[in-house]
Design an enzyme around this catalytic site. Structure first.
Site, PDB file in Angstrom:
ATOM      1  N   ARG A 282      47.734 138.410 110.609  1.00  9.87           N
ATOM      2  CA  ARG A 282      48.999 137.377 110.379  1.00  9.87           C
ATOM      3  C   ARG A 282      48.886 136.060 111.709  1.00  9.87           C
ATOM      4  O   ARG A 282      50.088 135.882 111.341  1.00  9.87           O
ATOM      5  CB  ARG A 282      50.117 138.977 110.828  1.00  9.87           C
TER       6      ARG A 282
ATOM      7  N   LYS B 108      54.958 119.280 100.018  1.00  9.04           N
ATOM      8  CA  LYS B 108      54.879 118.261  99.717  1.00  9.04           C
ATOM      9  C   LYS B 108      53.517 117.466  99.467  1.00  9.04           C
ATOM     10  O   LYS B 108      53.213 117.755  98.824  1.00  9.04           O
ATOM     11  CB  LYS B 108      56.052 117.835 100.083  1.00  9.04           C
TER      12      LYS B 108
ATOM     13  N   TYR C  74      68.076 118.248 105.266  1.00  8.63           N
ATOM     14  CA  TYR C  74      67.361 119.287 103.826  1.00  8.63           C
ATOM     15  C   TYR C  74      68.756 120.580 103.496  1.00  8.63           C
ATOM     16  O   TYR C  74      69.057 120.932 105.069  1.00  8.63           O
ATOM     17  CB  TYR C  74      66.396 119.855 104.207  1.00  8.63           C
TER      18      TYR C  74
ATOM     19  N   ASP D  29      61.933 116.960 111.321  1.00  8.60           N
ATOM     20  CA  ASP D  29      61.335 117.022 109.918  1.00  8.60           C
ATOM     21  C   ASP D  29      61.003 116.045 109.719  1.00  8.60           C
ATOM     22  O   ASP D  29      61.806 115.067 109.359  1.00  8.60           O
ATOM     23  CB  ASP D  29      62.383 118.010 108.773  1.00  8.60           C
TER      24      ASP D  29
HETATM   25  C1  LIG Z   1      60.874 120.737 100.294  1.00  7.84           C
HETATM   26  C2  LIG Z   1      62.126 120.230 101.972  1.00  7.84           C
HETATM   27  C3  LIG Z   1      61.243 121.299 102.756  1.00  7.84           C
HETATM   28  C4  LIG Z   1      61.274 123.298 102.348  1.00  7.84           C
HETATM   29  O1  LIG Z   1      59.525 123.519 102.358  1.00  7.84           O
HETATM   30  P1  LIG Z   1      59.851 124.069 101.717  1.00  7.84           P
HETATM   31  O2  LIG Z   1      57.676 124.074 101.895  1.00  7.84           O
HETATM   32  O3  LIG Z   1      60.136 124.330  99.804  1.00  7.84           O
HETATM   33  O4  LIG Z   1      59.731 125.375 102.335  1.00  7.84           O
HETATM   34  C5  LIG Z   1      61.716 120.842 104.267  1.00  7.84           C
HETATM   35  N1  LIG Z   1      62.516 119.843 105.057  1.00  7.84           N
HETATM   36  C6  LIG Z   1      62.208 118.577 103.346  1.00  7.84           C
HETATM   37  C7  LIG Z   1      62.295 117.420 103.848  1.00  7.84           C
HETATM   38  C8  LIG Z   1      62.459 119.307 102.290  1.00  7.84           C
HETATM   39  O5  LIG Z   1      61.255 118.442 101.337  1.00  7.84           O
END
Ligand SMILES: *Cc1c(COP(=O)(O)O)cnc(C)c1O
Length: 387
Positions: free
Chosen positions: A44, A194, A97, A169
């Site tokens: 972990r 992504k 988001y 982010d």
């Molecule tokens: C998709 C996304 C997230 C979340 O990511 P996951 O891996 O799906 O949890 C967070 N911030 C942004 C800007 C995103 O596009």
């Protein structure tokens, strides 16, 4: 850390919970290490694949160290959770988001107040919102779905002066187009789901920290039981190898699709920071090294909801699905509104002609009344690349 590859190019995928110690002394040293830097540890706390990814993203973002978590969202929630206590106030950009907003709203149960601020604020305006108990400022740029570009250096300047932690982010940019820590942001978050993984086959998050925030974020991830998996770290590391080439091609297709969509009579406007008519185009050009394949467009108001849905469902190259950053093109309705329905597009890596042909067929199918007032044909907005 260097892992044995048995002569192969890539690090093998390490699957494991239990790691074996040679001595009790070694075991005790590992348990006593709050950052779990020593190996072997427990699964972990991170596998060799996870550590390799953490080190690579840290290098690309010019950070101090990174923490892998099981999703982009958990990278966000773990980072925010690490810094707030009952009685605190946090400032969160309103275009964040949506699941990030949901988490921040839920913090009220623990006595943490969330205040949303406009993505258009400058540092001097943000300064007025910062209170004695403001613990952190959360940024996301460009904003999810609507792509407002924040003036990150100006906002961060104020936060550094007032000693308020900043979390950003940076998923949109990937580590290739913008590096928040270089302009003073404390913590940079990636949904590696992504573009980093890039093939719609994993869910993974990475938190990149500076020296002053790392220990706290690592401790929080350990306390919450957060960890990324070796399989997902492997796909993210593989994705990083082709990220520069993929990203350029996603951007090229997005630009060409925007150019084509701008000329369609049923399209009211495009939202893409790389377009010269984007309201924060100049900020984007100053701060970013390029754009990606995600953009939104708004239908003219005369397009009914049914018609917009008919369009979306008629497409075959653009699949109806959430997320972005993979090879396949995607489309999702963002908002149905009387001022024009908003749709988000992810330009995948299919041949451009196929993508345009698909959209053209969709527009032809749309069973609508012609717009009542003829729309003036606007000049094709120029698309500029920062160098
Ligand atoms: C998709 C996304 C997230 C979340 O990511 P996951 O891996 O799906 O949890 C967070 N911030 C942004 C800007 C995103 O596009």
């Amino acid at each position: 850390m260097k892992s044995p590859k048995a002569g192969f190019v890539n690090t093998p995928i390490y699957k494991g919970s239990t790691a074996l110690y040679k001595t009790v002394d070694q075991m005790e040293k590992c348990l006593a290490d709050p950052l779990k830097k020593t190996f072997p540890a427990y699964g972990r706390f991170g596998s060799p694949n996870v550590r390799e990814l953490e080190e690579e993203i840290t290098r690309l973002e010019s950070g101090y160290a990174s923490v892998c978590t099981n999703s982009g969202l958990s990278a966000i929630t773990t980072s925010i959770h690490a810094f707030v206590s009952s009685g605190d106030h946090i400032l969160v950009v309103e275009t964040a988001y949506k699941p990030t907003r949901n988490f921040c709203d839920s913090l009220s149960r623990f006595g943490v107040e969330t205040e949303y601020y406009s993505p258009l604020l400058k540092g001097t305006e943000l300064r007025k919102l910062i209170r004695e108990n403001t613990r952190l400022v959360y940024l996301e740029s460009p904003g999810s779905n609507t792509f407002e570009v924040q003036d990150v250096p100006s906002l961060v300047h104020v936060c550094v002066q007032l000693d308020v932690v900043t979390i950003m982010d940076n998923t949109w940019a990937t580590p290739l187009l913008f590096n928040p820590l270089k302009v003073g942001v404390d913590i940079c978050i990636h949904s590696a789901t992504k573009y980093i993984s890039g093939h719609s086959d994993s869910i993974l998050g990475v938190v990149v920290c500076n020296e002053s925030t790392y220990a706290r974020v690592r401790a929080e991830a350990i306390a919450l039981g957060q960890c990324g998996s070796s399989d997902d770290a492997y796909t993210a590391l593989r994705g990083l190898k082709t990220l520069p080439i993929r990203l350029r091609e996603h951007e090229n297709r997005a630009i060409e699709l925007c150019r084509w969509l701008q000329k369609q009579p049923l399209v009211q406007n495009l939202i893409y920071p790389g377009l010269s008519d984007h309201p924060q185009h100049e900020i984007w050009k100053r701060d970013y090294r390029g754009a990606n394949g995600v953009f939104s467009f708004r239908f003219v108001p005369s397009v009914s909801r049914e018609c917009a849905i008919q369009f979306l469902e008629s497409l075959s190259r653009f699949a109806l699905g959430h997320s972005w950053g993979g090879v396949e093109s995607l489309i999702v309705p963002v908002e149905f509104s009387s001022t024009g329905h908003l749709v988000r597009v992810h330009a995948g890596l299919e041949p451009l002609e196929d993508l345009i042909a698909d959209l053209a067929a969709g527009f032809r199918l749309m069973d609508i009344r012609k717009p009542t007032t003829p729309r003036k044909v606007e000049l094709d907005a120029e698309i500029l690349h920062p160098t």
